[in-house]
Design an enzyme around this catalytic site. Sequence first.
Site, short mmCIF file in Angstrom:
data_model
loop_
_atom_site.label_atom_id
_atom_site.label_comp_id
_atom_site.label_asym_id
_atom_site.label_seq_id
_atom_site.Cartn_x
_atom_site.Cartn_y
_atom_site.Cartn_z
N ARG A 1 -28.50 6.67 12.50
CA ARG A 1 -27.68 6.98 11.33
C ARG A 1 -26.53 7.86 11.80
O ARG A 1 -26.64 8.60 12.77
CB ARG A 1 -28.50 7.71 10.27
CG ARG A 1 -29.73 6.95 9.78
CD ARG A 1 -30.53 7.79 8.79
NE ARG A 1 -31.70 7.10 8.26
CZ ARG A 1 -32.92 7.16 8.79
NH1 ARG A 1 -33.12 7.90 9.88
NH2 ARG A 1 -33.92 6.50 8.24
N LYS B 1 -34.57 11.67 8.79
CA LYS B 1 -34.77 12.21 7.45
C LYS B 1 -36.04 13.06 7.41
O LYS B 1 -37.04 12.72 8.02
CB LYS B 1 -34.86 11.07 6.43
CG LYS B 1 -33.55 10.31 6.25
CD LYS B 1 -33.70 9.24 5.19
CE LYS B 1 -32.37 8.50 4.97
NZ LYS B 1 -32.48 7.44 3.94
N ARG C 1 -25.79 0.01 12.50
CA ARG C 1 -27.24 0.18 12.39
C ARG C 1 -27.89 -1.12 11.93
O ARG C 1 -28.92 -1.54 12.45
CB ARG C 1 -27.53 1.31 11.40
CG ARG C 1 -29.01 1.62 11.16
CD ARG C 1 -29.12 2.91 10.36
NE ARG C 1 -30.41 3.10 9.73
CZ ARG C 1 -31.47 3.65 10.32
NH1 ARG C 1 -31.38 4.04 11.58
NH2 ARG C 1 -32.60 3.81 9.66
N HIS D 1 -37.83 4.39 10.00
CA HIS D 1 -38.26 4.12 8.63
C HIS D 1 -39.68 4.60 8.42
O HIS D 1 -40.56 4.36 9.25
CB HIS D 1 -38.21 2.61 8.34
CG HIS D 1 -36.82 2.08 8.17
ND1 HIS D 1 -36.50 0.75 8.31
CD2 HIS D 1 -35.65 2.70 7.87
CE1 HIS D 1 -35.21 0.58 8.10
NE2 HIS D 1 -34.68 1.74 7.82
N TYR E 1 -34.55 -6.58 6.78
CA TYR E 1 -33.80 -7.18 7.88
C TYR E 1 -34.33 -8.55 8.25
O TYR E 1 -33.60 -9.38 8.78
CB TYR E 1 -33.83 -6.25 9.09
CG TYR E 1 -33.11 -4.95 8.86
CD1 TYR E 1 -31.73 -4.86 8.94
CD2 TYR E 1 -33.82 -3.80 8.54
CE1 TYR E 1 -31.07 -3.68 8.71
CE2 TYR E 1 -33.17 -2.59 8.31
CZ TYR E 1 -31.79 -2.54 8.39
OH TYR E 1 -31.14 -1.36 8.15
#
Length: 308
Positions: A156, A180, A255, A278, A287
């Site tokens: 990211r 994150k 990404r 993730h 995806y």
Amino acid sequence: MTRPGTAVDTYLDHLLVERGTAENTLTSYRRDLRRYLEHLDAAGVTDLADVTERHVGDFLVVLRTGRDGGSPLATASATRAVVAVRGLHRFALAEGLVAVDVAREVHPPSPPRRLPKALDVATVDRLLSVRGGDGDDVGGVRDRALHELLYSTGARITEAVGLDLDDVDVTARSVRLAGKGGKERIVPIGRPAIAALEAYRVRSRPALAARGRGTPAVFLNARGARLSRQSAWATLREAADRAGLDVAISPHTLRHSFATHLLDGGADLRVVQELLGHASVTTTQIYTQVTVDTLREVFAMAHPRARM
């Protein structure tokens, strides 16, 4: 006994007088609730207290299919209609017109998930081949290293600009990314990206660092401070312009391309999940749809009996 039509009129008056709802919203709600009344009338419901959760759920189906003879509604319009119906029944309960809010568990339809846009490999190569200025200026060398890193790791943009020098292990060809929720992950990095980072570290970063106050950040701006997300975005847009690309490109485009190209190349979905950081494989599964769509397009173009 409360007639559904009477309840709708009272509810709309409430929205207008007490809630100050905008006229355009009221017009839409009035139209949606009129269709709901027709739905209840077709089901033989004459008392609002006789409405069940199934009546409300069936109305949602009607909205999406046009089974009542009306026009099928798109997701956004169907969502608005369900919100209006839910508001009506919530109001009826609060006013003591009914004993139960039968619409409470009927939720608006979820909007379709937008599939990420991925560049093909040739377009990525074209993007990563451009130079800033004459190719030797400190900003151009930095930008090339940043773009190579984004595509090579699937990072990211926040993770990329948040990198410190100690997060890059040239010997192990890996970087440590802070994702994150502060969750860290180690991601391998390809040789072209390593070469670009080393060129930046030796040729450009010292000149940028001399203008600042000794930040450990990998990517520095013209003042020697950590490069911001906004500035990083701008470098990618400029590179796309120099490459003559007529598609919208953002750091997330790289990404998306990273993940899609891995899956196209046979990578396991769980591996891609870990590389992307993730929390759930469900997020990564979007995806797989991209690659299926690509396969479908190739099939339609190449197979002799695909369009017969």
